[in-house]
Scaffold this motif. Structure first.
Motif, PDB file in Angstrom:
ATOM      1  N   ALA A   1      -2.315  -1.714  14.905  1.00 43.53           N
ATOM      2  CA  ALA A   1      -3.402  -1.749  15.649  1.00 43.53           C
ATOM      3  C   ALA A   1      -3.648  -0.300  16.533  1.00 43.53           C
ATOM      4  O   ALA A   1      -4.698   0.288  16.496  1.00 43.53           O
ATOM      5  CB  ALA A   1      -3.476  -2.716  16.640  1.00 43.53           C
ATOM      6  N   ALA A   2      -2.503   0.467  16.939  1.00 41.94           N
ATOM      7  CA  ALA A   2      -2.590   1.633  17.556  1.00 41.94           C
ATOM      8  C   ALA A   2      -2.818   2.821  16.649  1.00 41.94           C
ATOM      9  O   ALA A   2      -3.045   3.975  17.086  1.00 41.94           O
ATOM     10  CB  ALA A   2      -1.527   2.012  18.363  1.00 41.94           C
ATOM     11  N   GLY A   3      -2.581   2.543  15.267  1.00 47.45           N
ATOM     12  CA  GLY A   3      -2.854   3.675  14.234  1.00 47.45           C
ATOM     13  C   GLY A   3      -1.507   4.482  14.116  1.00 47.45           C
ATOM     14  O   GLY A   3      -1.523   5.505  13.508  1.00 47.45           O
ATOM     15  N   VAL A   4      -0.420   4.096  14.565  1.00 51.88           N
ATOM     16  CA  VAL A   4       0.805   4.748  14.489  1.00 51.88           C
ATOM     17  C   VAL A   4       1.532   4.485  13.199  1.00 51.88           C
ATOM     18  O   VAL A   4       2.151   5.480  12.590  1.00 51.88           O
ATOM     19  CB  VAL A   4       1.736   4.321  15.536  1.00 51.88           C
ATOM     20  N   VAL A   5       1.400   3.301  12.673  1.00 58.56           N
ATOM     21  CA  VAL A   5       2.173   3.035  11.401  1.00 58.56           C
ATOM     22  C   VAL A   5       0.826   2.968  10.229  1.00 58.56           C
ATOM     23  O   VAL A   5       0.028   2.112  10.362  1.00 58.56           O
ATOM     24  CB  VAL A   5       2.811   1.759  11.391  1.00 58.56           C
ATOM     25  N   PRO A   6       0.920   3.866   9.130  1.00 58.67           N
ATOM     26  CA  PRO A   6      -0.133   3.783   8.192  1.00 58.67           C
ATOM     27  C   PRO A   6       0.034   2.506   7.153  1.00 58.67           C
ATOM     28  O   PRO A   6       1.151   2.160   6.884  1.00 58.67           O
ATOM     29  CB  PRO A   6      -0.024   4.970   7.514  1.00 58.67           C
ATOM     30  N   CYS A   7      -1.039   1.922   6.947  1.00 58.23           N
ATOM     31  CA  CYS A   7      -0.770   0.624   5.970  1.00 58.23           C
ATOM     32  C   CYS A   7      -2.191   0.351   5.264  1.00 58.23           C
ATOM     33  O   CYS A   7      -3.599   1.070   5.729  1.00 58.23           O
ATOM     34  CB  CYS A   7      -0.507  -0.668   6.737  1.00 58.23           C
ATOM     35  N   ARG A   8      -2.370  -0.382   4.512  1.00 58.88           N
ATOM     36  CA  ARG A   8      -3.572  -0.887   3.581  1.00 58.88           C
ATOM     37  C   ARG A   8      -3.536  -2.397   4.007  1.00 58.88           C
ATOM     38  O   ARG A   8      -2.523  -3.087   4.148  1.00 58.88           O
ATOM     39  CB  ARG A   8      -3.856  -0.943   2.362  1.00 58.88           C
ATOM     40  N   LYS A   9      -4.916  -2.906   4.268  1.00 53.65           N
ATOM     41  CA  LYS A   9      -5.206  -4.391   4.282  1.00 53.65           C
ATOM     42  C   LYS A   9      -5.716  -5.008   2.762  1.00 53.65           C
ATOM     43  O   LYS A   9      -6.690  -4.391   2.478  1.00 53.65           O
ATOM     44  CB  LYS A   9      -5.975  -4.802   5.445  1.00 53.65           C
ATOM     45  N   LEU A  10      -4.977  -6.079   2.500  1.00 58.30           N
ATOM     46  CA  LEU A  10      -5.766  -6.496   1.155  1.00 58.30           C
ATOM     47  C   LEU A  10      -6.711  -7.283   1.375  1.00 58.30           C
ATOM     48  O   LEU A  10      -6.797  -7.894   2.399  1.00 58.30           O
ATOM     49  CB  LEU A  10      -4.453  -7.552   0.642  1.00 58.30           C
ATOM     50  N   PRO A  11      -7.622  -7.583   0.306  1.00 54.52           N
ATOM     51  CA  PRO A  11      -8.998  -8.172   0.583  1.00 54.52           C
ATOM     52  C   PRO A  11      -8.622  -9.585   1.105  1.00 54.52           C
ATOM     53  O   PRO A  11      -7.649 -10.294   0.580  1.00 54.52           O
ATOM     54  CB  PRO A  11      -9.865  -7.923  -0.430  1.00 54.52           C
ATOM     55  N   GLY A  12      -9.898 -10.188   1.692  1.00 53.44           N
ATOM     56  CA  GLY A  12      -9.626 -11.465   1.960  1.00 53.44           C
ATOM     57  C   GLY A  12      -9.631 -11.896   3.263  1.00 53.44           C
ATOM     58  O   GLY A  12      -9.089 -11.152   4.109  1.00 53.44           O
ATOM     59  N   ARG A  13      -9.922 -13.263   3.648  1.00 50.59           N
ATOM     60  CA  ARG A  13      -9.820 -13.480   4.983  1.00 50.59           C
ATOM     61  C   ARG A  13      -8.693 -13.296   5.579  1.00 50.59           C
ATOM     62  O   ARG A  13      -8.392 -12.916   7.064  1.00 50.59           O
ATOM     63  CB  ARG A  13     -10.348 -14.975   5.184  1.00 50.59           C
ATOM     64  N   LEU A  14      -7.392 -13.639   4.912  1.00 51.42           N
ATOM     65  CA  LEU A  14      -6.198 -13.632   5.602  1.00 51.42           C
ATOM     66  C   LEU A  14      -5.242 -12.240   4.936  1.00 51.42           C
ATOM     67  O   LEU A  14      -4.228 -12.551   4.623  1.00 51.42           O
ATOM     68  CB  LEU A  14      -5.364 -14.970   5.052  1.00 51.42           C
ATOM     69  N   GLY A  15      -6.104 -11.435   4.293  1.00 53.25           N
ATOM     70  CA  GLY A  15      -5.499 -10.289   3.823  1.00 53.25           C
ATOM     71  C   GLY A  15      -4.275  -9.595   4.516  1.00 53.25           C
ATOM     72  O   GLY A  15      -4.264  -9.545   5.677  1.00 53.25           O
ATOM     73  N   GLN A  16      -3.248  -9.574   3.739  1.00 54.12           N
ATOM     74  CA  GLN A  16      -1.985  -9.075   4.073  1.00 54.12           C
ATOM     75  C   GLN A  16      -1.865  -7.801   4.008  1.00 54.12           C
ATOM     76  O   GLN A  16      -2.479  -7.097   3.411  1.00 54.12           O
ATOM     77  CB  GLN A  16      -0.980  -9.812   3.181  1.00 54.12           C
ATOM     78  N   PHE A  17      -1.211  -7.127   5.170  1.00 54.32           N
ATOM     79  CA  PHE A  17      -0.866  -5.895   5.091  1.00 54.32           C
ATOM     80  C   PHE A  17       0.139  -5.353   4.201  1.00 54.32           C
ATOM     81  O   PHE A  17       1.322  -6.010   4.178  1.00 54.32           O
ATOM     82  CB  PHE A  17      -0.353  -5.288   6.909  1.00 54.32           C
ATOM     83  N   VAL A  18      -0.106  -4.174   3.593  1.00 53.26           N
ATOM     84  CA  VAL A  18       0.912  -3.522   2.696  1.00 53.26           C
ATOM     85  C   VAL A  18       1.316  -2.044   3.000  1.00 53.26           C
ATOM     86  O   VAL A  18       0.255  -1.390   3.608  1.00 53.26           O
ATOM     87  CB  VAL A  18       0.467  -3.695   1.183  1.00 53.26           C
ATOM     88  N   PHE A  19       2.382  -1.704   2.654  1.00 55.56           N
ATOM     89  CA  PHE A  19       2.874  -0.356   3.320  1.00 55.56           C
ATOM     90  C   PHE A  19       3.394   0.263   2.113  1.00 55.56           C
ATOM     91  O   PHE A  19       3.994  -0.287   1.174  1.00 55.56           O
ATOM     92  CB  PHE A  19       3.968  -0.461   4.174  1.00 55.56           C
ATOM     93  N   ASP A  20       3.390   1.741   2.145  1.00 59.47           N
ATOM     94  CA  ASP A  20       3.862   2.665   1.092  1.00 59.47           C
ATOM     95  C   ASP A  20       5.498   2.802   1.579  1.00 59.47           C
ATOM     96  O   ASP A  20       5.384   3.317   2.663  1.00 59.47           O
ATOM     97  CB  ASP A  20       3.125   3.904   0.973  1.00 59.47           C
ATOM     98  N   ARG A  21       6.239   2.491   0.707  1.00 59.04           N
ATOM     99  CA  ARG A  21       7.668   2.551   1.060  1.00 59.04           C
ATOM    100  C   ARG A  21       8.010   3.985   1.633  1.00 59.04           C
ATOM    101  O   ARG A  21       8.684   4.069   2.671  1.00 59.04           O
ATOM    102  CB  ARG A  21       8.641   2.185  -0.090  1.00 59.04           C
ATOM    103  N   ALA A  22       7.654   4.915   0.943  1.00 60.66           N
ATOM    104  CA  ALA A  22       8.044   6.132   1.066  1.00 60.66           C
ATOM    105  C   ALA A  22       7.494   6.715   2.462  1.00 60.66           C
ATOM    106  O   ALA A  22       8.263   7.383   3.420  1.00 60.66           O
ATOM    107  CB  ALA A  22       7.486   7.175   0.060  1.00 60.66           C
ATOM    108  N   GLU A  23       6.289   6.163   2.831  1.00 57.92           N
ATOM    109  CA  GLU A  23       5.799   6.697   4.111  1.00 57.92           C
ATOM    110  C   GLU A  23       6.541   6.039   5.274  1.00 57.92           C
ATOM    111  O   GLU A  23       7.064   6.478   6.218  1.00 57.92           O
ATOM    112  CB  GLU A  23       4.305   5.971   4.303  1.00 57.92           C
ATOM    113  N   ILE A  24       7.067   4.510   5.176  1.00 61.94           N
ATOM    114  CA  ILE A  24       7.862   3.846   6.081  1.00 61.94           C
ATOM    115  C   ILE A  24       9.187   4.498   6.210  1.00 61.94           C
ATOM    116  O   ILE A  24       9.748   4.506   7.255  1.00 61.94           O
ATOM    117  CB  ILE A  24       7.769   2.513   5.496  1.00 61.94           C
TER     118      ILE A  24
END
Length: 62
Positions: A29-52
């Motif tokens: 929420a603070a923008g510190v960790v980059p991610c993508r949110k999958l589409p849909g009402r309950l869209g899950q956050f996904v992360f690039d392993r290399a970035e993490i």
């Protein structure tokens, strides 16, 4: 994060970073960790392993 071959979920990202899922969500929420949110009402956050892993390495050197 256009190549989805090495995408991880929030639980795995939190484990790599040494955070709880709630702390990870606050950092997203603070923008510190980059991610993508999958589409849909309950869209899950996904992360690039290399970035993490890069963020975890930076955290370890502090």
């Amino acid at each position: 994060m256009t190549d989805y071959s090495d995408v991880i979920n929030a639980r795995e990202a939190a484990r790599i970073l040494g955070l709880t899922k709630s702390t990870l969500q606050r950092r997203i929420a603070a923008g510190v960790v980059p991610c993508r949110k999958l589409p849909g009402r309950l869209g899950q956050f996904v992360f690039d392993r290399a970035e993490i892993e890069h963020l975890a390495a930076e955290k370890a050197t502090r």
